[in-house]
Design a protein around this motif. Structure first.
Motif, short mmCIF file in Angstrom:
data_model
loop_
_atom_site.label_atom_id
_atom_site.label_comp_id
_atom_site.label_asym_id
_atom_site.label_seq_id
_atom_site.Cartn_x
_atom_site.Cartn_y
_atom_site.Cartn_z
N ALA A 34 0.94 -1.14 -0.25
CA ALA A 34 0.19 -0.12 -0.02
C ALA A 34 0.84 1.31 0.03
N ALA A 35 1.98 1.04 0.59
CA ALA A 35 2.90 2.52 0.73
C ALA A 35 3.60 2.80 -0.75
N HIS A 36 3.52 1.83 -1.71
CA HIS A 36 4.09 2.52 -2.88
C HIS A 36 2.85 2.01 -4.07
N PHE A 37 1.76 1.86 -3.57
CA PHE A 37 0.55 1.91 -4.63
C PHE A 37 0.70 0.64 -5.43
N ALA A 38 1.15 -0.34 -4.83
CA ALA A 38 1.56 -1.57 -5.82
C ALA A 38 0.30 -2.73 -5.27
N TYR A 39 -0.47 -2.45 -4.34
CA TYR A 39 -1.30 -3.59 -3.77
C TYR A 39 -2.31 -3.88 -4.99
#
Length: 89
Positions: free
Chosen positions: A19-24
């Motif tokens: 979630a921190a690097h919008f890769a979820y």
């Protein structure tokens, strides 16, 4: 965790690294680290809001011991003091 994962006990926090690097990816494997900053073991549940009830999960304790299961939307976990437990679904 960007609302992806939520723990029932507010003494611990769920961190979803993707979630921190919008890769979820809601369709892929979800990983959360549940951090317990207290000195005592905390028993609680973690809920992945994108995970359907009955989906399989895997829990990795700080000592490397793993357990697997499936069942309710809330996954019961135990986090030793001042450590993190990884939960995969």
């Amino acid at each position: 965790g960007g609302g992806i994962a939520e723990v029932a006990d507010d003494r611990v926090v769920a961190i979803v690294p993707d979630a921190a690097h919008f890769a979820y990816d809601p369709g892929g494997v979800c990983e959360a680290h549940v951090w317990n900053p207290t000195r005592t073991t905390v028993r609680t549940t973690i809920t992945f809001h994108t995970r359907p009830s009955g989906a399989p999960h895997r829990i990795v304790m700080p000592n490397g011991r793993e357990t697997t299961g499936a069942g309710s939307k809330g996954i019961a976990i135990s986090i030793p003091g001042r450590s993190a437990t990884k939960v995969f679904c």
